[in-house]
Scaffold this active site. Structure first.
Site, short mmCIF file in Angstrom:
data_model
loop_
_atom_site.label_atom_id
_atom_site.label_comp_id
_atom_site.label_asym_id
_atom_site.label_seq_id
_atom_site.Cartn_x
_atom_site.Cartn_y
_atom_site.Cartn_z
N CYS A 304 0.81 -1.23 0.00
CA CYS A 304 0.00 0.00 0.00
C CYS A 304 0.83 1.27 0.00
O CYS A 304 0.38 2.31 -0.44
CB CYS A 304 -0.89 0.08 1.23
SG CYS A 304 -1.76 -1.41 1.56
N GLU A 366 3.45 7.70 -7.68
CA GLU A 366 2.75 6.43 -7.91
C GLU A 366 1.66 6.59 -8.97
O GLU A 366 1.52 5.75 -9.87
CB GLU A 366 2.11 5.93 -6.60
CG GLU A 366 1.43 4.58 -6.72
CD GLU A 366 0.58 4.23 -5.50
OE1 GLU A 366 -0.11 5.11 -4.97
OE2 GLU A 366 0.61 3.07 -5.07
N GLU A 371 1.78 2.03 -15.72
CA GLU A 371 0.82 0.92 -15.68
C GLU A 371 -0.48 1.30 -14.96
O GLU A 371 -1.40 0.50 -14.88
CB GLU A 371 1.46 -0.32 -15.03
CG GLU A 371 1.95 -0.17 -13.60
CD GLU A 371 3.38 0.35 -13.48
OE1 GLU A 371 3.88 0.99 -14.44
OE2 GLU A 371 4.00 0.15 -12.42
N CYS A 507 1.13 6.30 7.54
CA CYS A 507 0.66 7.44 6.74
C CYS A 507 0.30 8.65 7.60
O CYS A 507 0.37 9.78 7.12
CB CYS A 507 -0.56 7.05 5.93
SG CYS A 507 -0.44 5.43 5.21
#
Lengths: 586, 160
Positions: A304, A366, A371, A507
């Site tokens: 994550c 990110e 992709e 986070c």
């Protein structure tokens, strides 16, 4: 047993432990000595010389951050001599600083500006152009962060934070004298310097010299593009810290006002990244069970945290097969926004502008991974940090504190307690255990796995699940990650499931979160206070296990089929690449 | 542009051999950098990267040391290094003129290397030969009582 010594500071007699510095002793009685380079436990090099004090019987002025107290010491912190010395040092620093405070990312959290105000610095040197300003170096080609030497005061806090917290040492001083700059070697592009974008340097910087790539203008433009429907998602940790930007105490939950502020900005659709945190648990949980039951690669690593993923791709690429193929909650949400949600809204995906609000700077990069999109569009078009959201709310004059709390509605906004704790170190592991144990045991299992909570660098636990001992570990912060791999290789211990996060504390302490001044970093346990918000949400939520979320059940029924289905693989899973850095050709 | 660095396998092997030895001792970075400067003629990023991996020191830190000391360089130096002393005695006796003459004739700024890779021009502080002022050195040779007139001759001799 600390010994105590008696000292006198500004005429007040106090008794303090003998290992105190003068600064710490002064702090203890509420005397705030000015400081710029001092960051407790991280950077204590006394190079800014703004914390100077007079020690009776000693020549000159002493730096209070590094001078220890001694019995009978008599100290003065605010004489005319000190005032002039500090003012002059500030004048010199100001003479080389580029002031564009109105658009600076640190508009309301600049420690340098605070000092210039406190000492009423005239800024004569730069106004009178008394000396040549140093060459301005900009390192701004990275998708996530930038380095701007024109704002750098060369305090070195970022250098130490990177070494001590990320364990990487991406930044250092180069050259010397007036040519000194801080940056990667040869001011090499940050994206090719081995940086994982954890942003510990940003949190350490007293000015705006190192900062996230400022993208609030992109949102302002998108909001004025009539062809676009703006869909915003917000990460679990943002609500636990955003309030700090508007004067709330550290550790205040402002979820409702945060959503209200997004609405006030003109965002059309609001969803919650918490929903895809629940979805991550379902996908990752099934991936884990599959690995355990079918002899897959173990230990499985969580995926994550993009800071952590960067770390693995750059420094331990041999472990890429261990990394869960699940996208992060941000990217899962992005993929659903442009497919499932677009269809629900009756919109063409190209007319949807997907914005995510993240406590993280690595998320910016990110979202730009090639992709992370399909058919020529990206799943997440724009990532703003918690700080950037706060700035845009302030700039628009939205009265944050007076907003009536709202909750977003819709299919992608409901969440369980398991999702809310994703933002704290140990939270992803605990959320996964809640679901995985229940699936494996085939009956109801406990909700809380408190062994994986807390701020210890590396947490370990063993759970007996369906006949096997499952060894789990939780690791956070680059320095601890390095230590964990060393330890795992040397002990040969077989782990099954390891949670990694690029930032210490997870986070909630991400590189995109509100800046906490050096003084407040000393005073408050920021990570614990913010985590508590998330654990409180968890505690008070009706459903506390991801698989109990009715909306999760619905999206599988309506759209995805089953966990690890073809559709979920197409939309919710990804792959990783070995990466090198300092790829310089001669 | 200027001189080229040649990072051959032999040179890299030599560097590894040196590091193998220094790693046994405390503080291996400085002696390694001295060796690297000798082997490659400079310490560019690819060489810094090799050292970083081997000694477990970050590249940024290594570059910090390399750019701090005048003895090390990131870019290759020329075959001949011309250093003009700007120490007090030499300066008073007109060494700035000598430096300017070199700069003009070699078409390089101070600190740069000529396009043919033959010369690097440097300004230096006192080299302790004040009695011979103004002085300049070419590689290890000291030219005493220098003058602007000497500059062209010295360059011509070295170009042969």
């Amino acid at each position: 047993m600390a010994e105590y010594v008696n000292i006198t500071i500004d005429g007040r007699q106090i008794s303090v432990p003998s290992d105190y510095t003068i600064m710490k002793a002064a702090d203890s009685i509420g005397i705030s000595v000015p400081r710029l380079c001092f960051l407790e436990g991280i950077h204590e090099e006394s190079n800014c010389r703004l914390c100077v004090v007079k020690v009776e019987g000693q020549k000159g002025l002493k730096t209070s951050c590094s001078t220890k107290v001694t019995e009978g010491m008599v100290v003065q912190t605010d004489t005319k001599e000190i005032y002039e010395a500090v003012s002059f040092n500030l004048e010199l620093l100001a003479g080389n600083h580029k002031f564009e405070c109105w658009k600076c990312s640190r508009e309301n959290s600049c420690e340098f500006l605070d000092l210039l105000r406190r000492f009423n610095v005239d800024n004569d040197f730069s106004n009178a152009k008394l000396f040549d300003q140093k060459e301005i170096k900009m390192n701004d080609t990275s998708e996530a962060m930038m380095l701007d030497s024109s704002k750098c005061v060369l305090c070195g806090r970022c250098v130490s934070a990177c070494e001590k917290l990320s364990g990487l040492g991406i930044l250092n001083f180069s050259n010397r004298g007036s040519n000194t700059y801080i940056g990667p070697a040869q001011f090499h592009n940050l994206e090719d310097a081995g940086c994982i974008y954890c942003g510990k340097c940003i949190q350490a910087c007293p000015t705006g010299a190192i900062r996230e790539k400022d993208e609030i203008k992109l949102l302002e433009r998108a909001l004025r593009d009539t062809s676009k429907t703006i869909v915003a998602q917000v990460a679990p940790s943002v609500r636990a810290a955003l309030g700090e930007e508007f004067g709330y105490k550290i550790g205040t939950n402002v979820e409702g006002q945060m959503f209200a502020a997004l609405k006030a900005l003109g965002i059309h659709e609001i969803i919650d990244t918490n929903f895809t945190a629940d979805l991550t648990i379902i996908e990752e949980g099934h991936e884990f069970i599959n690995r355990v039951q079918n002899g897959g690669v173990l230990p499985m690593f969580t995926s994550c945290s993009p800071g952590w993923v960067n770390y693995l791709e750059l420094y331990y690429p041999e472990y890429i097969p261990n990394l869960s193929s699940c996208k992060s909650p941000q990217q899962m949400a992005g993929a659903l926004i442009k497919t499932y949600y677009a269809k629900k809204l009756g919109k063409d995906p190209k007319d949807i502008y997907s914005v995510s609000i993240m406590p993280c700077v690595a998320k910016k990069a990110e979202a730009k991974r090639p992709e992370m999109g399909r058919d020529g569009y990206m799943d997440v078009d724009l990532v703003l940090t918690t700080r950037e959201l706060a700035r845009i709310i302030r700039h628009r004059g939205i009265p944050f504190r007076d907003l009536d709390p709202i909750r977003p509605f819709g299919d992608l906004a409901s969440y369980t307690g398991a999702a809310s704790i994703f933002g704290a170190s140990g939270g992803v592991m605990e959320a996964a255990l809640r679901t995985v144990t229940e699936i494996l045991e085939g009956k109801s299992t406990p909700v809380e796995f408190t062994e994986v909570r807390g701020l210890q660098d590396i947490k370990e636990a063993t759970y007996h699940v369906a006949g096997i001992d499952v060894n789990v570990a939780v690791v956070h912060g680059g320095a601890a990650i390095k230590g964990f791999f060393k330890m795992m290789k040397s002990t040969g211990k077989q782990y099954h499931f390891v949670e990694f996060m690029g930032c210490t504390g997870g986070c909630i302490n991400g590189g995109g979160q509100p800046i906490v001044s050096a003084v407040n970093q000393e005073k408050y346990d920021v990570r614990a206070l913010r985590s508590k918000v998330l654990y409180n949400i968890d505690h008070n939520t009706e459903f506390r296990k991801s698989h109990e979320n009715p909306a999760i059940k619905m999206i599988y029924d309506e759209f995805l089929g089953s966990p690890s289905s073809h559709k979920s693989h197409e939309l919710l899973h990804t792959h990783y690449n070995k990466r090198s850095f300092y790829d310089v050709k001669i | 542009m200027g001189a080229k660095v040649n990072i051959t396998d032999e040179k890299v092997d030599e560097l590894y051999a040196v590091m193998e030895k220094y790693k046994q001792e405390p503080g291996p970075l400085m002696p390694t950098l001295h060796a690297a400067q000798r082997i490659f003629g400079c310490i560019p990023l690819p060489v810094q990267k090799i050292i970083a991996n081997e000694l477990d020191v970050s590249i940024a830190r290594i570059n910090g040391v390399v750019t701090f000391y005048g003895h090390f360089s990131v870019e290759p130096k020329g075959e001949n290094i011309v250093s003009v002393c700007l120490g007090t005695a030499c300066y008073v006796k007109g060494s700035q003129g000598i430096l300017d003459a070199f700069s003009h004739d070699l078409k390089v700024e101070v600190g740069e290397t000529s396009e043919d890779g033959l010369f690097t021009l440097e300004a230096t502080r006192c080299i302790g030969a004040c009695g011979l002022a103004p002085v300049f050195t070419v590689n290890d040779e000291v030219y005493a009582n220098g003058s602007v007139q000497m500059v062209k001759k010295v360059i011509q001799t070295l170009k042969k």
